[in-house]
Structures are given as structure tokens and as C-alpha cells.
Design an enzyme around this catalytic site. Structure first.
Site, PDB file in Angstrom:
ATOM      1  N   LYS A 119       0.824  -1.221   0.000  1.00  0.00           N
ATOM      2  CA  LYS A 119       0.000   0.000   0.000  1.00  0.00           C
ATOM      3  C   LYS A 119       0.855   1.267   0.000  1.00  0.00           C
ATOM      4  CE  LYS A 119      -4.386  -1.888   1.005  1.00  0.00           C
ATOM      5  NZ  LYS A 119      -5.717  -1.808   1.559  1.00  0.00           N
ATOM      6  N   LYS A 201      -4.195 -10.134  -7.153  1.00  0.00           N
ATOM      7  CA  LYS A 201      -5.405 -10.360  -6.340  1.00  0.00           C
ATOM      8  C   LYS A 201      -6.554  -9.467  -6.814  1.00  0.00           C
ATOM      9  CE  LYS A 201      -6.337  -8.340  -2.258  1.00  0.00           C
ATOM     10  NZ  LYS A 201      -6.733  -8.053  -0.875  1.00  0.00           N
ATOM     11  N   LYS A 204     -10.867  -4.597  -4.175  1.00  0.00           N
ATOM     12  CA  LYS A 204     -11.924  -3.610  -4.381  1.00  0.00           C
ATOM     13  C   LYS A 204     -11.378  -2.209  -4.603  1.00  0.00           C
ATOM     14  CE  LYS A 204     -13.733  -4.081   0.119  1.00  0.00           C
ATOM     15  NZ  LYS A 204     -12.642  -3.812   1.061  1.00  0.00           N
TER      16      LYS A 204
HETATM   17  P1  ATP Z   1      -8.612  -3.109  -0.387  1.00  0.00           P
HETATM   18  O1  ATP Z   1      -8.385  -3.342  -1.843  1.00  0.00           O
HETATM   19  O2  ATP Z   1      -9.259  -1.807  -0.081  1.00  0.00           O
HETATM   20  O3  ATP Z   1      -7.397  -3.376   0.453  1.00  0.00           O
HETATM   21  P2  ATP Z   1      -9.787  -5.706  -0.237  1.00  0.00           P
HETATM   22  O4  ATP Z   1     -10.589  -5.952  -1.450  1.00  0.00           O
HETATM   23  O5  ATP Z   1      -8.484  -6.389  -0.101  1.00  0.00           O
HETATM   24  O6  ATP Z   1      -9.684  -4.164   0.040  1.00  0.00           O
HETATM   25  P3  ATP Z   1     -10.708  -6.009   2.529  1.00  0.00           P
HETATM   26  O7  ATP Z   1     -11.831  -5.202   3.046  1.00  0.00           O
HETATM   27  O8  ATP Z   1      -9.346  -5.580   2.916  1.00  0.00           O
HETATM   28  O9  ATP Z   1     -10.762  -6.110   0.934  1.00  0.00           O
HETATM   29  O10 ATP Z   1     -10.951  -7.510   2.895  1.00  0.00           O
HETATM   30  C1  ATP Z   1     -12.152  -8.106   3.335  1.00  0.00           C
HETATM   31  C2  ATP Z   1     -11.993  -9.610   3.328  1.00  0.00           C
HETATM   32  O11 ATP Z   1     -11.936 -10.088   1.992  1.00  0.00           O
HETATM   33  C3  ATP Z   1     -10.698 -10.079   3.991  1.00  0.00           C
HETATM   34  O12 ATP Z   1     -10.977 -11.244   4.755  1.00  0.00           O
HETATM   35  C4  ATP Z   1      -9.796 -10.432   2.847  1.00  0.00           C
HETATM   36  O13 ATP Z   1      -8.863 -11.435   3.179  1.00  0.00           O
HETATM   37  C5  ATP Z   1     -10.809 -10.938   1.827  1.00  0.00           C
HETATM   38  N1  ATP Z   1     -10.332 -10.776   0.453  1.00  0.00           N
HETATM   39  C6  ATP Z   1      -9.979  -9.610  -0.139  1.00  0.00           C
HETATM   40  N2  ATP Z   1      -9.643  -9.817  -1.427  1.00  0.00           N
HETATM   41  C7  ATP Z   1      -9.768 -11.161  -1.646  1.00  0.00           C
HETATM   42  C8  ATP Z   1      -9.565 -11.996  -2.784  1.00  0.00           C
HETATM   43  N3  ATP Z   1      -9.160 -11.497  -3.947  1.00  0.00           N
HETATM   44  N4  ATP Z   1      -9.799 -13.308  -2.660  1.00  0.00           N
HETATM   45  C9  ATP Z   1     -10.221 -13.835  -1.480  1.00  0.00           C
HETATM   46  N5  ATP Z   1     -10.439 -13.093  -0.369  1.00  0.00           N
HETATM   47  C10 ATP Z   1     -10.218 -11.779  -0.443  1.00  0.00           C
END
Ligand code: ATP
Ligand code: LTN
Length: 336
Positions: A119, A201, A204
């Protein structure tokens, strides 16, 4: 005594940031399991808006997304009668325990966190102290509720291990205070990859929406995104090293249909990638359609949502307060 321990229902805690629209990755890696776990455990789920501001957010947008994310987890099956569902900033104990735990966390430990490194690279003009101490706030979320199990995707494993280390350290120095939590990482779906770049990955906060399927995307959009998913120049639908795009699509298909990789290979034997992508897109769109409907109904009833998150915060705060009081006592803060 043994019986008493066996009778105590395990506690589950997890959170999701309102930092963007919730994706299929968030759903398959985490939120889907949240729903299943509530049948067996005492579950507590939070929209972690305090974590979200470690990256710049537009305030009006953050406020809107927080309510939307709350409605969406209910639409995904979190039942506010069975579980506690709340918004992190409504329970002030999260901010309070954060300070104490920060004093039990080493600079070196935080420096090793890969999410911080990623990040910081993505936001070079805003490497704020909150981004650095993000895992301490997360440890506080978990430890406040004496959590046994934390359902998350694989990307959170390192943060979870740090939370365990902090708990063990605090218990060691100040006497038994926290339950040491375990992760609950699904066998399939723990890391869903971007459809546009299957080596990355699905995230969002990815500015490119093509690689991300959002839970609330309309069916046509979902199918279109899957149709244009990046694969390889091979022809065979099979799970094999190096076939990142196909492996990702097989994982997604398996998660939403319950079929094994062997069954999927059999189903698409002799068929092209086009048929396979369409089948995955259709299956995902069908799986998500009822969630979208439920979400729309919930968003039309703001009073109900407000009642749910207000009650959720009260219930969460009651539990959190007990742990915080114990912690303050253990560190030697003079009571009021
Ligand atoms: P950001 O991109 O803002 O960091 P993020 O999409 O990684 O957000 P989080 O809110 O940080 O999402 O994560 C919420 C949950 O979703 C966490 O348990 C995280 O491990 C899971 N998660 C996030 N992205 C993935 C993915 N691509 N596959 C499986 N699990 C995921
Ligand atoms: N850091 C998590 C979100 C999160 C979380 C938590 C997950 C904040 N607090 C406590 C589990 C338990 C993420 O998904 N990025």
C-alpha cells in the site's frame, strides 16, 4: 471444568473495509463463510471504516459506502438476530485498545508487513502512520471480543499472526487477558485473482473495474466480464500450474457450483474456453442475483438498517468494554 470449556460457544470475529464496492473475492474469500459460521458460533462482524481511512477516502463517499457495505453483508446472509453486525467507529473501545496494543507491538514487526509495503508503494504521497499501525487496530478488533476464530482470505494471514503474537506477548507480560485467535481460511477461494490480470489479487480498490466482479454488478455485466477474462493460448480446461487465468475461473466455478476440479474438467472436455467462460459467468450471475435483490430491499428501508447497526454497536460495546476494563487494570491505569 472440562465440560464448561466444551460448552462455551466459540467466538468468531471478522471485518471488511468500506473502501470500495465489495467484490466476488471478498465474498468467496470471507463473507460467504461468515454466513455459514453463524449457524454454529457466536459471530461478530464489523464494517471497519476506521481501517478504511488509512487510504484517502472522500468523506461523503465513505459515509455512503459504509451503509452500503452494512446492507450488503446482511444481504449476503448475516442475520442481525443471530450475529452482532456493527460499524467499527460506533464502538469507541476499538480506538482505545489500539493505543495500549500499539505499546505492545514492535516497530520491526510492523515494518515486515507486506500489505504495508504494497500500500505504501501504491500511495507514495500518503504513507501515513495509520497505514503503518493498521495491523494493531486489527489486532484490537479481534482481541476485544476474546475471539477464537477469524474467517479471512489468505492475504490477511500475516496480520492475523501478528494479532496472535501481540496477544501472547501481552498475556505473557501482564497475565492471561486475551484468547489467542486462530485463522479460518477457506481451502478454495482464499485468493481470487483479477480477471484482467490473474497474477494479481482481485481487490476492491483496484482502479480498473474490468478485472473485478462486484457483488452488485448486474447479470449482463458479470457475464461480460467473465467473457473477456484473460486466460492463456492453450485450449484445455484443466487445473495446472502456469494456467493462472483458467485456474482462477475453475476455482470460482467450483465455489459457486460445488463441483470438484475433476468434474469441471470432465464437463468441459472437448469444449473451448468460450463455453467455459460463459458457464462461469452465468453461474456467478445466478448465484449473486438473490443477494442483489435482498440488498435493494434493505437499502429501501434505511430505518431498519439504522436500528440494526445501532443495536449491533450496543451489543458489541458491552463485550468490548469488559475486555478493555481488564486491559486497563492489567497495565496499571488508575480507575476513574
Ligand atoms: P482493499 O483493496 O481496499 O485493500 P480488499 O478488497 O483487499 O480491500 P478487505 O476489506 O481488505 O478487501 O478484505 C475483506 C476480506 O476479503 C478479507 O478477509 C480479505 O482477506 C478478503 N479478500 C480480499 N480480497 C480477496 C480476494 N481477492 N480473494 C479472497 N479473499 C479476499
Ligand atoms: N484488515 C482486514 C479487515 C479487518 C479485519 C479485522 C479482518 C479489519 N479488522 C479483524 C478480520 C478481523 C482486511 O481484510 N484487509
Amino acid at each position: 471444568m472440562e465440560n464448561q470449556a466444551a460448552e462455551r460457544k466459540k467466538i468468531v470475529f471478522s471485518g471488511i473495509q468500506p473502501s470500495g464496492q465489495i467484490t466476488l473475492g471478498n465474498y468467496l474469500g470471507a463473507v460467504r463463510n461468515w454466513k455459514q459460521l453463524q449457524e454454529e458460533y457466536n459471530c461478530i462482524y464489523s464494517i471497519v471504516n476506521m481501517h478504511a481511512i488509512t487510504v484517502r477516502q472522500d468523506p461523503a463517499e465513505l459515509k455512503k459506502r459504509t451503509l452500503e457495505a452494512y446492507a450488503l453483508i446482511l444481504a449476503c446472509g448475516i442475520d442481525p438476530e443471530k450475529s452482532i453486525a456493527f460499524i467499527q467507529s460506533h464502538v469507541k473501545e476499538h480506538a482505545e485498545i489500539n493505543w495500549v496494543l500499539a505499546c505492545y507491538t514492535q516497530f520491526g514487526e510492523l515494518s515486515r508487513m507486506t500489505q504495508f509495503k504494497d500500500k505504501s508503494q501504491k500511495n507514495p504521497d500518503n504513507i501515513n502512520a495509520g497505514l503503518f499501525t493498521y495491523p494493531v487496530l486489527m489486532a484490537g478488533d479481534i482481541l476485544l471480543y476474546q475471539t477464537d476464530l477469524v474467517p479471512v482470505g489468505i492475504d490477511q494471514k500475516q496480520h492475523l499472526e501478528l494479532a496472535r503474537d501481540i496477544a501472547i506477548r501481552f498475556n505473557g507480560q501482564r497475565g492471561n487477558t486475551f484468547v489467542v485467535p486462530d485463522g479460518y481460511i477457506p481451502k478454495a477461494g482464499a485468493k481470487i485473482m483479477s480477471l484482467a490480470d490473474p497474477t494479481k489479487k482481485m481487490s476492491k480498490s483496484d482502479p480498473n473495474p474490468r478485472g473485478c466482479v462486484y457483488i452488485l454488478d448486474p447479470p449482463e455485466t458479470i457475464i461480460k466480464k467473465f467473457k473477456s477474462a484473460v486466460t492463456d493460448s492453450d485450449m484445455e480446461v484443466c487445473y495446472r500450474e502456469g494456467k493462472d487465468g483458467i485456474n482462477n475461473l475453475m476455482t470460482i466455478y467450483s465455489c459457486v457450483t460445488g463441483k470438484t476440479y475433476e468434474e469441471i474438467e470432465e464437463e468441459f472436455k472437448g469444449k473451448g474456453y468460450g463455453d467455459f467462460k460463459l458457464a462461469v459467468g452465468t453461474a456467478v450471475a445466478e448465484h449473486l442475483a438473490p443477494i442483489r435483490e435482498k440488498y435493494n430491499a434493505l437499502m429501501a428501508d434505511k430505518a431498519y438498517l439504522e436500528k440494526c447497526y445501532t443495536e449491533g454497536a450496543e451489543k458489541a460495546s458491552r463485550i468490548a468494554r469488559r475486555t478493555l476494563e481488564k486491559v486497563y487494570k492489567k497495565v496499571g491505569f488508575l480507575p476513574k
